[in-house]
Design an enzyme around this catalytic site. Structure first.
Site, short mmCIF file in Angstrom:
data_model
loop_
_atom_site.label_atom_id
_atom_site.label_comp_id
_atom_site.label_asym_id
_atom_site.label_seq_id
_atom_site.Cartn_x
_atom_site.Cartn_y
_atom_site.Cartn_z
N ASN A 118 0.73 -1.20 -0.07
CA ASN A 118 0.02 0.09 -0.06
C ASN A 118 0.81 1.21 0.07
OD1 ASN A 118 -2.26 -1.63 0.15
ND2 ASN A 118 -1.86 -1.73 2.52
N ARG A 119 2.09 1.00 -0.39
CA ARG A 119 3.05 2.29 -0.72
C ARG A 119 3.36 2.86 0.80
NH1 ARG A 119 3.28 3.43 -5.94
NH2 ARG A 119 1.65 2.81 -7.30
N LEU A 120 3.08 2.02 1.87
CA LEU A 120 3.28 2.40 3.32
C LEU A 120 4.69 2.03 3.55
CD1 LEU A 120 1.83 4.16 5.30
CD2 LEU A 120 1.43 1.92 6.49
#
Length: 229
Positions: free
Chosen positions: A207-209
């Site tokens: 999640n691009r975290l």
């Protein structure tokens, strides 16, 4: 022409990003406590580089080098790292190339090791100095003869009328030195070392975290900080 890319999925349940392993295959999240020693970035960088080699990443020592010219314009290109130790990151090139002229004008640079297939990157930034002539000479002896001849023949970054003309120059240098005569280090060729004042590790996550940890040299002491993605 504008190219559009579909966005990936949104944030899932709370904590799902914390548990998702990235393509690096490591479930644990990059953490500031992984960086220890003096300097704190050296051991982890060496580990990641060796893992990139073991994963058969093409040119694992390739790095994107960013420089700035006298007018303040940035430029990037890919070069090969030829050494990393506590003193910094070393590479070799023509001092008369575009990057050489840029570094004469603004002796600071940044490099990125983009191990994208492993969802890992490492960034270095700092002042740049030329390595001693004896270090250049030592590395030169380890280069393949063909690479020595090409470096001797090429006026790097200078225009040339055709590929044929370039090959003619290389052939003339090869004829000059024959098959046995030692090829000397060109006077315009040598090494640089980037002396890091900032080193950042990036680890891809769901999640691009993503995970980011930065080491910063302040008053001769290294500080290690987690950054938001």
């Amino acid at each position: 022409m504008r190219m559009a890319y579909a966005a990936s999925g949104g944030i899932g349940r709370r904590g799902s990003g914390d548990q998702a392993a990235g393509a690096d295959g490591v479930k644990d999240n990059l953490d500031p406590i992984w960086l220890a020693g003096d300097p704190p970035w050296l051991e982890l960088f060496g580990k990641w580089l060796h893992e990139a080699v073991d994963a058969s990443i093409p040119e694992p020592n390739a790095m994107v080098l960013g420089t700035i010219d006298a007018a303040g314009h940035p430029s990037t290109r890919t070069v090969l790292c030829k050494g990393v130790d506590a003193g910094g990151v070393t590479f070799f090139t023509s001092y008369e190339s575009d990057k050489g002229r840029h570094l004469d004008a603004v002796p600071h640079a940044a490099v990125t090791f983009p191990w994208i297939a492993m969802e890992r990157q490492v960034h270095f930034r700092g002042p740049v100095t030329k390595v001693p002539a004896e270090q250049t000479a030592d590395y030169w002896t380890k280069r393949p003869r063909g690479s020595q001849l090409s470096a001797f023949a090429s006026e790097q970054s200078a225009p040339i009328e055709s590929r044929g003309a370039l090959e003619d120059k290389a052939a003339a240098v090869e004829a000059r030195f024959g098959g046995e005569q030692q090829v000397p280090v060109p006077a315009h060729w040598g090494g640089y070392v980037i002396e890091p004042v900032e080193v950042e590790f990036w680890q891809g996550r769901a999640n691009r975290l993503h995970n980011r940890v930065r080491c910063t040299l302040v008053d001769a002491r290294w500080a290690v900080t987690r950054l938001q993605p």
